[in-house]
Enzyme design. Structure first.
Site, mmCIF file in Angstrom:
data_model
loop_
_atom_site.group_PDB
_atom_site.id
_atom_site.type_symbol
_atom_site.label_atom_id
_atom_site.label_comp_id
_atom_site.label_asym_id
_atom_site.label_seq_id
_atom_site.Cartn_x
_atom_site.Cartn_y
_atom_site.Cartn_z
ATOM 1 N N TYR A 184 0.861 -1.186 0.000
ATOM 2 C CA TYR A 184 0.000 0.000 0.000
ATOM 3 C C TYR A 184 0.894 1.231 0.000
ATOM 4 C CZ TYR A 184 -3.162 3.588 1.832
ATOM 5 O OH TYR A 184 -3.882 4.755 2.016
ATOM 6 N N HIS A 185 0.577 2.219 -0.852
ATOM 7 C CA HIS A 185 1.414 3.402 -1.017
ATOM 8 C C HIS A 185 0.913 4.543 -0.140
ATOM 9 C CE1 HIS A 185 4.101 6.255 -2.742
ATOM 10 N NE2 HIS A 185 4.351 5.561 -3.835
ATOM 11 N N GLY A 186 1.749 4.971 0.818
ATOM 12 C CA GLY A 186 1.439 6.138 1.623
ATOM 13 C C GLY A 186 1.682 7.418 0.856
#
Length: 330
Positions: free
Chosen positions: A129-131
């Protein structure tokens, strides 16, 4: 007007330094009751200081990236390298930068990495998951190199390759544009490869609800099928509380979709607790299609979010987690 050789303490009633400064400014500017304006300015500074801090702190990551670039150039100069980079020669540089970033992660975020037993000894595709920033992935990469002596390539958005000065940093760490053939080739060589299918869109426009924004992207699944490698899901707890974006503003979303550049403002840089969790691998199955594997992977990442992240995310709670003493289960 006070002369150059006169003292503010002269006379029957000595002035304080602040009163003296106010008097001099009033004389120079000709503004009456200038102390009222100064009081108002001090009040504004006091009110706006927290806002300035949360807008400027993310710049620390930019400084760290360019510090890394500077160190690489110094390393290159010291070792008199040519254009053709040698992996063996760059090992020392990678260790040096890993120490820098791991130190920042430990000090600023109390960074922890859990579930490394789920990383295969051979090749594998890590999907995460990309912050709002890729800082958590950089911490993961640094810890992986320091403790397990393993490197991990990563697929980055095209705009990253246009950032001034970043070429040497991207080359040394094996960052790729992401053509499918190149990814498959790296995996078949036995490398670890990481990709965030949500990319910049997820980074900018997801929020404290940790919504996965992958659209119809399934190319990563086809890469894993073609290379015959497992997919390893990964998620970092509190990653959106460290740095947040103003992606909820509709006009910014429309502008991004038009020009495809990450111009959405970010704020934060808070020293929240960050823990990266690596889930159980999804093994290669020749009978599974790319669509089915994409759905499986998304469900695995979502499961990590639901297990390890309190929804909605809360900055204060994430800060308080820095003071928890109990060990977090994998």
């Amino acid at each position: 007007m006070i002369g150059g050789n006169e003292s503010c303490t002269a006379g029957p009633i000595p002035m304080s330094y602040l009163t003296c400064l106010t008097y001099i400014l009033g004389e120079w500017t000709g503004v009456e009751h200038i102390e009222d304006y100064l009081s108002y300015a001090v009040y504004l500074l006091w009110v706006l200081f927290p806002l300035a801090v949360v807008l400027l702190l993310p710049g620390v990551l930019v400084i760290l990236f360019y510090t890394s670039i500077l160190l690489l150039h110094i390393y290159k100069r010291k070792n008199e390298l040519k254009e053709a980079y040698s992996n063996d020669v760059w090992d020392g540089a990678r260790q040096m930068l890993a120490t820098l970033w791991d130190g920042h992660g430990r000090i600023w975020h109390g960074y922890e990495l859990h579930g490394t037993k789920n990383i295969p000894e051979g090749p594998g595709l890590i999907v995460f998951y990309h912050g709002a920033t890729p800082a958590d992935y950089v911490y993961f990469m640094a810890r992986l190199l320091i403790q397990w002596k393993r490197t991990c390539h990563v697929v980055a958005d095209h705009f990253v390759f246009r950032l001034p000065g970043f070429k040497i940093l991207l080359d040394v760490h094996g960052v790729m544009h992401g053509p499918r053939e190149e990814c498959v080739r790296a995996l078949k060589k036995g490398c670890l490869l990481a990709i965030a299918p949500g990319g910049v869109r997820e980074a900018l426009f997801s929020d404290e609800m940790y919504t996965i924004i992958w659209g119809d992207r399934k190319g990563f699944a086809q890469v894993a099928i073609d290379a015959k490698v497992p997919i390893i899901p990964m998620f970092t707890q509190n990653v959106r509380e460290g740095v947040r974006t103003l992606g909820g503003i509709k006009i910014l979303r429309s502008l991004y979709e038009r020009i495809r550049l990450p111009i959405v403002p970010v704020y934060g840089g808070f020293p929240v607790k960050l823990r990266t969790f690596i889930g159980e691998p999804i093994p290669y199955d020749p009978n599974v299609t790319a669509e089915e594997l994409t759905a499986k992977t998304k469900a695995a990442v979502q499961a990590l979010i639901e297990k390890h992240q309190k929804i909605p995310g809360n900055i204060f709670r994430a800060l308080m987690e820095r003071f928890q003493t109990q060990k977090k289960d994998d």
